[in-house]
Design an enzyme around this catalytic site. Sequence first.
Site, PDB file in Angstrom:
ATOM      1  N   CYS A 160      42.398  24.938  49.993  1.00 12.49           N
ATOM      2  CA  CYS A 160      41.290  26.033  50.477  1.00 12.49           C
ATOM      3  C   CYS A 160      40.091  25.835  49.656  1.00 12.49           C
ATOM      4  CB  CYS A 160      41.908  27.365  49.909  1.00 12.49           C
ATOM      5  SG  CYS A 160      43.779  27.371  50.321  1.00 12.49           S
ATOM      6  N   HIS A 290      37.145  34.251  46.052  1.00 11.21           N
ATOM      7  CA  HIS A 290      38.232  33.957  46.855  1.00 11.21           C
ATOM      8  C   HIS A 290      38.903  34.771  47.846  1.00 11.21           C
ATOM      9  CE1 HIS A 290      40.610  30.581  48.431  1.00 11.21           C
ATOM     10  NE2 HIS A 290      41.665  30.967  47.902  1.00 11.21           N
ATOM     11  N   GLU A 301      42.570  36.429  40.083  1.00  5.05           N
ATOM     12  CA  GLU A 301      40.899  36.068  40.276  1.00  5.05           C
ATOM     13  C   GLU A 301      40.131  37.210  39.221  1.00  5.05           C
ATOM     14  OE1 GLU A 301      39.480  35.788  44.237  1.00  5.05           O
ATOM     15  OE2 GLU A 301      37.521  35.117  43.449  1.00  5.05           O
ATOM     16  N   LYS A 320      36.913  37.359  53.266  1.00  4.94           N
ATOM     17  CA  LYS A 320      38.071  36.920  54.098  1.00  4.94           C
ATOM     18  C   LYS A 320      38.566  37.969  54.665  1.00  4.94           C
ATOM     19  CE  LYS A 320      39.387  32.695  51.757  1.00  4.94           C
ATOM     20  NZ  LYS A 320      38.341  32.688  50.639  1.00  4.94           N
ATOM     21  N   HIS A 325      41.520  33.956  56.377  1.00  3.88           N
ATOM     22  CA  HIS A 325      41.244  32.312  55.651  1.00  3.88           C
ATOM     23  C   HIS A 325      41.174  31.404  56.416  1.00  3.88           C
ATOM     24  CE1 HIS A 325      41.669  29.658  52.418  1.00  3.88           C
ATOM     25  NE2 HIS A 325      42.690  30.129  51.816  1.00  3.88           N
ATOM     26  N   PHE A 384      45.297  25.972  47.050  1.00  2.77           N
ATOM     27  CA  PHE A 384      46.907  25.211  46.624  1.00  2.77           C
ATOM     28  C   PHE A 384      46.750  24.295  45.967  1.00  2.77           C
ATOM     29  CE2 PHE A 384      49.020  28.609  48.688  1.00  2.77           C
ATOM     30  CZ  PHE A 384      49.838  28.420  49.801  1.00  2.77           C
TER      31      PHE A 384
END
Lengths: 398, 415
Positions: A160, A290, A301, A320, A325, A384
Amino acid sequence: MTRKVVVTGLSALTPIGNGLQAFGEGLRLGLDGVREIEGWNASRHRVRHAAEVRWDKPEGSSYSRATEMALATLEDAVADAGLDRASLDAARTGVILSSNQGGMAPSVERYRELTAPYRRGAVPDGRVLRVLDGSPTATLDLLMHRMGARGLSLNVSTACSAGLHALGMAYDAIRMDEADVVVVAGVEVLTEPAQAGFSVLRALSNNARVRPFDEQRDGTLLGEGAAAIVVERDDRARARGAKVWAEIAGYGSSTDAYHMTRPLSEGAVRAMQEALAGTPHQDVDWIKAHGTATPANDVAEATAIQAVFPERQVPVTSIKSQLGHSLGASGVTEAVGVLLAMHGEFIPRTLHLEKLDKACPLDVVAGEARPSKARVVLANAFGFGGNNAAICFKRTTL
Amino acid sequence: MGLTQPKHQDDAQRVVVTGMGAVSPYGAGVPRLLGALREGTSAIGTITDFDVATCRCTTGARVPKDSVAGLTGSNNLRRAPRATQYSILACEEALQGAGYTPSTWTPERVGVFLGTYRAMTEVSEEIWQRIITSEPRFVQPLLFQETVTNAVASAISIRWGWRGTNYAISAGNACGFQALHLARHALVSGRADAIIVGTFDIFTAANHYDMDDLGMLSASNVSAPFEARRDGFIMGEGAAVVVLETLASAQARGATVLAELAGLGVAHDGHAFAANHPEGRGLVSAMQQALARANVSPQEVGYVAAAGNSSQSLDRAEAAALLTVFKEASREVPISSIKALTGEAMSASDMFNLIACVGAVSGGGLPVHGAEARPEFDLNLVRRSKAARPVEVALADSYSYFGGNAGAALLRAVR
């Protein structure tokens, strides 16, 4: 000798609009790109929603939809940059692709048509190209040819965070005088393995909405996307009178070394700090998070953001919520979104925020787009495997 | 420590190899790999672990199943994908050679940069299989999280606790050299103290069937790079890793330096999809960059580890590239393609070539090309009798057989 690095061209194909005009308006209006999956039969999947791009590949194309989307956005970005490919030094022109899956078959039907052992026997001439176009390498090669480039070429597959890593690599290459122009391209199409896999990892929302930072958030939803960003040395851009969207003022990256799917704040903090080296923290106008809307990411985050900005609440938003995503494409597509918003003088809202999670005590932009003559925006991407990346954009006027 | 050559380059700008590890079709360990290459022993054999009755090419060079017997660590590792197991094993070996202990480097200043062509192909196929033969909701979660290309780099970081930048690059055959290139940047810019650079590529039955059906594999079951009789490649696989540091850092911690990575080049043909440029222009550019950065003339190169993989167009393009770069010296410079022995291991071949060159410049001898090889081109293929000569400078090549990425690395002896 280090050089200033600027963005001179943009393009995007997104679930809320194809092309810069439509994408920018979609961001401003807060359109939700999440819908029931149409691209393939999702009836066997537990989660049947995603944010697909409404774009078909050209009739009779020999290549994958992913490759065609990437080629289309490359052309549009080069046009936006007003670049004359013939005038470029091919050896100093590069393409960095950001795609996890490339031209992998998206559906079971297509996979069976293209891949052994379901597809066997000599591949007919007319199908050779499509069979070869099964991974990001092929897309990259085709982008290089289309660009007339013979320099730097690679595909970043750090899940990602790939898109921002790709932008960071372009930034490094230009600063180190290895390239004059680098096109950073991101593309990801919706595939059955991704839809199935994120679902079994319990990362997807059961409620057809991506709700970053909301108390009731229950996961993300996948998205498709293609985008391209032309990155150049500032003196070259000036010399040819190119318009400049923004400067890439900083790049940070780190690894959690913790867990394949659970994030650790400390790594994100380091990436953000590195991206902000050379930029006073008080200058940051907003943060593009993110913000996947998984319970774990948003808390980690938020903790990281507070650690980097202990003195004030910097406005935060997650694109997002509108785009889903889009994995390998997300860093690039969302970066395009950031630059469109900066130029449109607004911060896109985070959709579906009804009650802010107490564990995420941030100033999340919600309800409607917020006017903002932003000069400095920080973009985050945490992938990830614990790969973290951050880019700091600065608006300059030429 | 006296080093051959370079002028006015401070030691913090020079990059060296301090450790290396490999899992190859010969099994685990660099000594096994280099020993076999020096003997000219082939790892290619009839494929027995999947059905090749419907294939023209029935041979391959597989990593032996017992290669991971030495893998230490958790049970998770025993169940990990082969790509992860091989990479971790190679990393263990490289770290041992580098004299690594947990206090050697600050964790935030170690990065892992891995390149691969096929990435997690084995895992991806299992996922598809589960969706096709069962239901999407029965996809195994722990398996799915291994499908991302960066799964291996992340596994390495997690195992050793390294928190610098990680990159996972999947792009053509030359991605190993791109990873080296990025690593060099990170080291000379001071962003990192050490980078673990590696590549992995394994092949599955489906990969073999696909390549065979595309007509890319040798129907005559020979891997004969540069020979007139060549008719396609034979698949190989493996993983290999090197530890890179600046010379200054290596010296400061008293590490043994195996070789200097004195020059690097990466480029792209920019010619045609799935076809090499007839003059090999991408490889020409890569080799010239590597030589220029190392300030070495073609005549000074003592050995070339070639990219040629027994494909008609690739080998011809490389021969043309060698002629362009080396001119008359192209007939003299000792050259071998280890793919005659290991098969085409894709990105793993990048690192195998690099390691072969490190071996060559550290007095280890040269890989033998193949006793009976009759090259179509005017090349000085390494035969057994000439394999022992000492070499100061060696060049490793990489070139995508389907037209595209090229890379070259120049290794220099360190005395």
